[in-house]
Scaffold this active site. Sequence first.
Site, PDB file in Angstrom:
ATOM      1  N   HIS A  97       0.878  -1.227   0.193  1.00 39.70           N
ATOM      2  CA  HIS A  97       0.013  -0.020  -0.052  1.00 39.70           C
ATOM      3  C   HIS A  97       0.883   1.317   0.196  1.00 39.70           C
ATOM      4  CE1 HIS A  97      -3.369   2.653   1.135  1.00 39.70           C
ATOM      5  NE2 HIS A  97      -2.305   3.167   1.904  1.00 39.70           N
ATOM      6  N   GLU A  98       2.047   1.152   0.859  1.00 39.55           N
ATOM      7  CA  GLU A  98       2.687   2.527   0.836  1.00 39.55           C
ATOM      8  C   GLU A  98       3.454   2.663  -0.422  1.00 39.55           C
ATOM      9  OE1 GLU A  98       2.188   4.396   3.148  1.00 39.55           O
ATOM     10  OE2 GLU A  98       1.093   3.276   4.227  1.00 39.55           O
ATOM     11  N   HIS A 101       1.650   4.460  -3.054  1.00 40.76           N
ATOM     12  CA  HIS A 101       1.662   5.978  -2.821  1.00 40.76           C
ATOM     13  C   HIS A 101       2.880   6.396  -3.555  1.00 40.76           C
ATOM     14  CE1 HIS A 101      -1.518   6.577  -0.235  1.00 40.76           C
ATOM     15  NE2 HIS A 101      -1.197   6.003   0.633  1.00 40.76           N
ATOM     16  N   HIS A 105       3.202   8.911  -6.833  1.00 36.38           N
ATOM     17  CA  HIS A 105       3.961  10.148  -6.995  1.00 36.38           C
ATOM     18  C   HIS A 105       4.756  10.082  -8.147  1.00 36.38           C
ATOM     19  CE1 HIS A 105       7.456  12.732  -5.057  1.00 36.38           C
ATOM     20  NE2 HIS A 105       6.666  13.232  -5.924  1.00 36.38           N
TER      21      HIS A 105
END
Length: 229
Positions: A97-98, A101, A105
């Site tokens: 999940h991280e 991100h 980006h």
Amino acid sequence: MGMSYIVLAGVIMLFSWLVSSRLKSKFEHYSKLHLQNGMSGAEIAEKMLADNGIRDVRVISVAGQLTDHYNPLDKTVNLSEAVYNQRNAAAAAVAAHECGHAVQHAVGYQWLTMRSKLVPVVNVASTYMQWILLAGILMIKTFPQLLLIGIVIFAATTLFSIITLPVEYDASHRALAWLENKKMLTQQEQAGAKDSLKWAARTYVVAALGSIATLLYYISIYMGGSRRE
């Protein structure tokens, strides 16, 4: 409106507690579901970044629980010690999940860009907002404009919580899609990762609803005070 808000706030607090408790129990459960591939959260994260052609993001370990986050300023995927080191479905879900991100980006995902631009505003707002709102309520009859200023500041934090929703859901979607497409997990592990992220996302939904309800409450106070003038 005062009593109505108290009831609404109570309901939201109850749902927040229920969701948080459920999320904790889910992560505890799936932390016992060890990955057959034997990979740690850190290894999952590094592979997802590599598979997406991202070479300038570091995966690091940070202290604490639920401290996992992606920092776009220094391009780091920060994983809590348990997620970084452990080899289970919950750790895989959070790590991926991280990294979702980080992928956002890299591709210029518009909602993440918007949220990033609001971070400095929210940081400043969180420092002064409560004091301005309190002073505005106390001075509603003599200086209602102060409460209006507080409402505008609070609205920025509410907007931030709303924008956070598509950012978090999209990161989870990217994570789960990668885990499935690359066959990183077994069917049982994939289901556990999906369930974990589902409940994590619901905490953001409750937070956004609470922020909206509070904003409407302050607006009602301002409008009531203005009508009495």
